[in-house]
Scaffold this active site. Structure first.
Site, PDB file in Angstrom:
ATOM      1  N   HIS A 121      -0.388   4.683  -2.133  1.00  0.00           N
ATOM      2  CA  HIS A 121      -1.741   5.668  -1.793  1.00  0.00           C
ATOM      3  C   HIS A 121      -0.351   6.798  -0.672  1.00  0.00           C
ATOM      4  O   HIS A 121      -1.285   7.739   0.188  1.00  0.00           O
ATOM      5  CB  HIS A 121      -2.350   5.473  -1.375  1.00  0.00           C
ATOM      6  CG  HIS A 121      -3.290   4.854  -2.774  1.00  0.00           C
ATOM      7  ND1 HIS A 121      -3.660   3.610  -2.957  1.00  0.00           N
ATOM      8  CD2 HIS A 121      -3.868   5.732  -3.714  1.00  0.00           C
ATOM      9  CE1 HIS A 121      -4.302   3.349  -4.208  1.00  0.00           C
ATOM     10  NE2 HIS A 121      -4.105   3.997  -5.034  1.00  0.00           N
ATOM     11  N   HIS A 134       1.148   9.594 -13.928  1.00  0.00           N
ATOM     12  CA  HIS A 134       0.116   9.495 -13.367  1.00  0.00           C
ATOM     13  C   HIS A 134      -1.671   9.550 -13.964  1.00  0.00           C
ATOM     14  O   HIS A 134      -1.525  11.043 -14.547  1.00  0.00           O
ATOM     15  CB  HIS A 134      -0.402   9.724 -11.617  1.00  0.00           C
ATOM     16  CG  HIS A 134      -1.652   9.933 -10.601  1.00  0.00           C
ATOM     17  ND1 HIS A 134      -2.672  10.721 -11.029  1.00  0.00           N
ATOM     18  CD2 HIS A 134      -1.519   8.887 -10.015  1.00  0.00           C
ATOM     19  CE1 HIS A 134      -3.882   9.961 -10.156  1.00  0.00           C
ATOM     20  NE2 HIS A 134      -2.733   8.788  -9.545  1.00  0.00           N
TER      21      HIS A 134
END
Length: 385
Positions: A202, A302
Site C-alpha cells: 500500500h 486493481h
C-alpha cells in the site's frame, strides 16, 4: 439517440461506491461505477457538475463525450483525482448504452475478446482474523484455494504493529519485518508452490524498507510485491525494482495514459495495475494496456468495485492480449456485494471458481438489482433521482 439525464446513487461497499445512470430519449439507460476511494460526496458532486455537458450528446460517441468532458475542464485539474474518477464512472455507463444500442456485449465494442473467462485473484486483506494473525491468514488462504482461486493477495503493512516507532514513521524495523516474513511463509506453505501469491504494501514505505522487505520475500516466489513505495516518485520505484528479483507491481493510484507513461518508459514495474473505474474508464484502460504491451509488461487491474464495475472491467480485460489477472475484493462483503446485480445466468453471483465468464448479453451484461441497491443505499444521496 440523445442523452437526456445523468443521475447517481451511492451504495455501501468498501466505504461508499458511486453508481451512475445515463438515460436517453430512446428509452435505453446505461449504468456505470466510479471507484469509491475518492469519497462519494466528491464524486457525486463532480458528476453533477459535468452532467449538463452531456445532455443532447449521442451516447454512442463514447470517446467524443469523454474527450468533451476532459477538454472542457482542462484548467481544473482533469489529469487526476476526483475528476477522472467521475469521468470513469460516466464512461462505463456510456459503453453500457453503446453496447445495448448495438445489441452487442461491451467487449465486442472494444474490438472483440481474446478469452472467454477472466481469471481473478482474491484480495484476502489481513486474513480471517482482524488482528492479522498467521493462523487467520492461513485459514483464509486455504478457503480461497478451496473455492477455486488460483491466485490470492495479502496485506502485510500493519500500521498498528506493536513494534512500530510511531504512527508516522513507517521505516520497517526488525520485529515488523519478522512478522511480515512469518505471515508470507505460512501462507506459501499452506497453499503450496503452484498458487500465485501477491503481497501488498500500500505504498507505505521508504526505499530502504521496501528493499529489505523485497529481499526477505524473494524465497516465496511471489506473483508480485505491490506498491512498495508511493508511485509518484518513479526514480524510487526504479531503485527498488533494480535491487530485487521479486516482481514489482504498481499503478492503482495513477490516472489516464499520461500517468503511466514514465512508469513504463523508465522500467519501474514488472506488472501494471490501473483501476479501470478510476484511471479513466474502459477505453482509456485499453490504451494503457496497449502502452504496457509495447514494453512487454502484463496488465493486472486493481479493482474495488461492486459487480457492476467488476464486470465492466472484465470486458476490458477480455479485449487485450496482455491481460494477467484481475482483482476481486469482496470477501468481507460477499452477500451485500452479490446483491447489487442480477447475474446473467441467474446463479446469484458473477464469480465462480475464481473466474468471471463473459456474458454475450448487450452492454456490460449485468443489470442492477434495485432491491439490493435500495437496501444498501447510503442515506442523503438519493437513488438515481
Amino acid at each position: 439517440m440523445r442523452i437526456v439525464n445523468v443521475t447517481t446513487a451511492v451504495v455501501a461497499y468498501h466505504g461508499q461506491a458511486t453508481l451512475v445512470r445515463i438515460d436517453t430519449d430512446e428509452g435505453i439507460s446505461g449504468f456505470g461505477e466510479a471507484n469509491p476511494d475518492a469519497g462519494a460526496g466528491a464524486v457525486v458532486g463532480m458528476i453533477g457538475d459535468l452532467a449538463h455537458l452531456l445532455i443532447g450528446e449521442d451516447p454512442r460517441n463514447v470517446e467524443r463525450c469523454w474527450e468533451k468532458l476532459r477538454r472542457r475542464k482542462v484548467f481544473a485539474g482533469p489529469q487526476g483525482g476526483v475528476f477522472v474518477i467521475a469521468l470513469s464512472g460516466i464512461e462505463l455507463a456510456l459503453w453500457d448504452i453503446a453496447g445495448k444500442a448495438a445489441g452487442q456485449p461491451v467487449y465486442r465494442m472494444l474490438g472483440g475478446k481474446f478469452r472467454d473467462r477472466i481469471r481473478l485473484y482474491a484480495d484476502c486483506g489481513d486474513g480471517d482474523d482482524p488482528a492479522g494473525s498467521v493462523s487467520g491468514c492461513v485459514d483464509r488462504a486455504q478457503r480461497m484455494v478451496e473455492e477455486g482461486f488460483s491466485a490470492i493477495k495479502f496485506d502485510i503493512d500493519d500500521l498498528q504493529h506493536r513494534a512500530k516507532f510511531d504512527e508516522f514513521n513507517h521505516t520497517v524495523n526488525a520485529a515488523e519485518l519478522r512478522t511480515m516474513v512469518e505471515r508470507v511463509a505460512a501462507v506459501r506453505e499452506a497453499i503450496g508452490p503452484d498458487i500465485d501469491l501477491a503481497i501488498d504494501l500500500h505504498a507505505r514505505y521508504d526505499v530502504p524498507s521496501a528493499c529489505r522487505i523485497a529481499w526477505e520475500l524473494e524465497a516465496f516466489n511471489l506473483m508480485w510485491l505491490e506498491e512498495p513505495v508511493p508511485a509518484e516518485n518513479v526514480d524510487a520505484l526504479v531503485r527498488v525494482r533494480a535491487q530485487t528479483r521479486t516482481p514489482i507491481c504498481a499503478g492503482e493510484n495513477l490516472y489516464l495514459r499520461w500517468g503511466f507513461r514514465e512508469l513504463l518508459e523508465r522500467g519501474a514495474v514488472d506488472v501494471i495495475e490501473p483501476d479501470v473505474p478510476k484511471c479513466g474508464g474502459l477505453a482509456e484502460a485499453k490504451k494503457i494496456a496497449n502502452l504496457a504491451e509495447m514494453h512487454y509488461v502484463p496488465f493486472a487491474p486493481h479493482l474495488v468495485s461492486t459487480p457492476l464495475g467488476t464486470m465492466a472491467t472484465a470486458h476490458q480485460c477480455a479485449a487485450i492480449p496482455n491481460f494477467f489477472v484481475q482483482e476481486w475484493h469482496a470477501l468481507e462483503e460477499r452477500e451485500v456485494w452479490d446483491s447489487y446485480v442480477t447475474a446473467p445466468d441467474g446463479s446469484g453471483s458473477i464469480v465462480k471458481d475464481g473466474y468471471i465468464t463473459l456474458p454475450d448479453t448487450p452492454g456490460i451484461g449485468v443489470e442492477l438489482d434495485m432491491d439490493g441497491v435500495r437496501a444498501h443505499a447510503v442515506p442523503g444521496y438519493g437513488i438515481f433521482e
